[in-house]
Each structure stands twice: as structure tokens, then as C-alpha cells.
Design a protein around this motif. Structure first.
Motif, short mmCIF file in Angstrom:
data_model
loop_
_atom_site.label_atom_id
_atom_site.label_comp_id
_atom_site.label_asym_id
_atom_site.label_seq_id
_atom_site.Cartn_x
_atom_site.Cartn_y
_atom_site.Cartn_z
N SER A 179 0.82 -1.21 0.00
CA SER A 179 0.00 0.00 0.00
C SER A 179 0.86 1.27 0.00
O SER A 179 0.51 2.28 -0.61
CB SER A 179 -0.93 0.01 1.22
N VAL A 180 2.01 1.20 0.68
CA VAL A 180 2.93 2.34 0.72
C VAL A 180 3.56 2.56 -0.65
O VAL A 180 3.64 3.69 -1.15
CB VAL A 180 4.03 2.11 1.77
N LEU A 181 3.97 1.47 -1.29
CA LEU A 181 4.58 1.57 -2.62
C LEU A 181 3.56 2.07 -3.65
O LEU A 181 3.89 2.87 -4.53
CB LEU A 181 5.13 0.22 -3.05
N ALA A 182 2.31 1.60 -3.50
CA ALA A 182 1.26 2.04 -4.42
C ALA A 182 1.03 3.55 -4.28
O ALA A 182 0.83 4.25 -5.29
CB ALA A 182 -0.03 1.27 -4.14
N LYS A 183 1.06 4.04 -3.05
CA LYS A 183 0.87 5.46 -2.81
C LYS A 183 2.02 6.27 -3.40
O LYS A 183 1.81 7.34 -4.02
CB LYS A 183 0.78 5.73 -1.30
N GLU A 184 3.25 5.76 -3.25
CA GLU A 184 4.41 6.44 -3.83
C GLU A 184 4.29 6.50 -5.35
O GLU A 184 4.56 7.55 -5.96
CB GLU A 184 5.70 5.73 -3.42
N ARG A 185 3.90 5.40 -5.95
CA ARG A 185 3.75 5.37 -7.41
C ARG A 185 2.68 6.37 -7.88
O ARG A 185 2.84 7.03 -8.90
CB ARG A 185 3.39 3.95 -7.87
N GLU A 186 1.61 6.45 -7.10
CA GLU A 186 0.52 7.39 -7.43
C GLU A 186 1.03 8.83 -7.42
O GLU A 186 0.72 9.63 -8.31
CB GLU A 186 -0.61 7.22 -6.42
#
Length: 219
Positions: free
Chosen positions: A117-124
Motif C-alpha cells: 500500500s505504501v509503494l502504491a501510494k508512492e507510485r501514485e
């Protein structure tokens, strides 16, 4: 070039490698100390990889208080035997890791600990930065993944440049120690404390709550 005992001793002091390994490395690099160190590091990393699957149930839990008492660290570092845990070299490694945590403020030990979820937020966030750039989608995705890798280098302890020698990472530091001590070593967990951290936010939230209550009473 003749390899002298003094050259072998100097290399051994710098790397902790065995006498014959040092002599061989110096012979292969024609007496070039820095190249010999690099050659031993590469061999050390290979040796460490072979030991990475071994169980580490011994070790130590250490604390470190930064000068001034403003930052404190607790860290657990594991090895295979109590004998190695009590060696000066292992204890120095633990101290260095504690100082690294205090100075570089990692959030995780390894990549695999970072929640998806943290990586997804960073990618966003990264995609949003290039949403109006006019770049092709494939190019943007490559940029985004590059930024994610940079992020992981910053927040994961093993990926960070070692504060005492930026030429190597904490992972390489641990791997070199594994090669020298002959046992698997694993940084299991850590906690970092900053004096007063979070208090200001709590006080601000409380003040906002009190103000909201007063406003409700006055209406």
C-alpha cells in the motif's frame, strides 16, 4: 611485483580476511591495495550469500543514545552462536548499525517489509508529477519505477549508504562481516526514538478539539 609480509598484514587489518586470501588477492592485483580490498569484498559477498539461509537465534539487543540525548535507538542483531555475538567485531557492527539508524532514519529493515500500500501510494504521487508532462506512458512508468527504487534506498536500512563509508551499503557492511566471522548475521528489527516526537501534533489536535467544543457551545 613481490608481495611482502607487511603488505599482507596491512590488507588483513583493513579487511579481516585470512593471510592466504590476502596474499592471493594482492598477487592477483599486482600489489594494488585498493583493488585487492575490492576483490576480497566481492569474494566476501559471495561467501555471505552461501550463509544467508542459516538460522540466527543468537546475537544481541543494543541501545544507542546520540550525543545530547535527543535521539535513541534500540536494535536487535542476530547471529548463529553466542561466541560470535561476544566478539569485538560483531559488537562493533551492532554499534555501527545503531549509529546508522540514528543518523539516517530508516523506516524498514529490508525491501520486503515495505507494505504494498505504501509503494502504491508512492507510485501514485510520482505518476501525478508527470501527468501533464506529455511524456509517453511507458517513459513515465520507467521514471516512476526508478523513483520507487530511489525511495527504497532511502527508507530501507540495508539499502542505505553506510554513514562511515558511503562507497558501500549497510547490506555490504553486514555481508563483509559475515564473510569475516564465518556466520550468518541478520538485522531483525529496530526502534528509533526522537525526543518530543509527536507531542506537538497531539497538542495541536487537542487545541483544535477544545476550540470545536467551544464553538458548539456558543452556537
Amino acid at each position: 611485483m613481490a608481495i611482502t609480509a607487511q603488505m599482507v598484514q596491512e590488507l588483513r587489518e583493513k579487511t579481516g580476511a585470512g593471510i592466504m586470501d590476502c596474499k592471493r588477492a594482492l598477487t592477483e592485483t599486482e600489489g594494488d591495495l585498493e583493488k585487492a580490498i575490492e576483490a576480497l569484498r566481492k569474494k566476501g559477498l559471495a561467501a555471505a550469500a552461501k550463509k544467508s539461509g542459516r538460522i540466527t537465534s543468537e546475537g544481541t539487543i543494543a541501545s544507542y543514545i546520540h550525543t545530547g540525548g535527543k535521539i535513541g535507538v534500540l536494535v536487535e542483531v542476530n547471529c548463529e552462536t553466542d561466541f560470535v555475538a561476544r566478539t569485538n567485531q560483531f559488537q562493533q557492527l551492532v554499534k555501527d548499525i545503531s549509529m546508522q539508524i540514528a543518523a539516517a532514519n530508516p523506516l524498514y529493515v529490508k525491501d520486503e517489509e515495505v507494505p504494498e500500500s505504501v509503494l502504491a501510494k508512492e507510485r501514485e504521487i510520482y505518476r501525478a508529477q508527470f501527468s501533464n508532462s506529455g511524456k509517453p506512458e511507458k517513459v513515465i512508468e520507467n521514471i516512476v519505477e526508478g523513483k520507487v527504487k530511489t525511495y527504497l534506498k532511502e527508507v530501507c536500512l540495508y539499502n542505505q549508504p553506510f554513514v562511515k563509508d558511503a562507497e558501500k551499503t549497510v547490506q555490504q557492511l553486514v555481508s563483509e562481516t559475515i564473510a569475516q566471522l564465518g556466520e550468518n548475521i541478520n538485522i531483525r528489527r529496530f526502534a528509533r526514538f526522537v525526543l518530543g516526537e509527536g507531542i506537538e501534533k497531539k497538542e495541536k489536535d487537542l487545541a483544535q478539539e477544545v476550540a470545536a467544543q467551544r464553538q458548539a457551545v456558543n452556537q
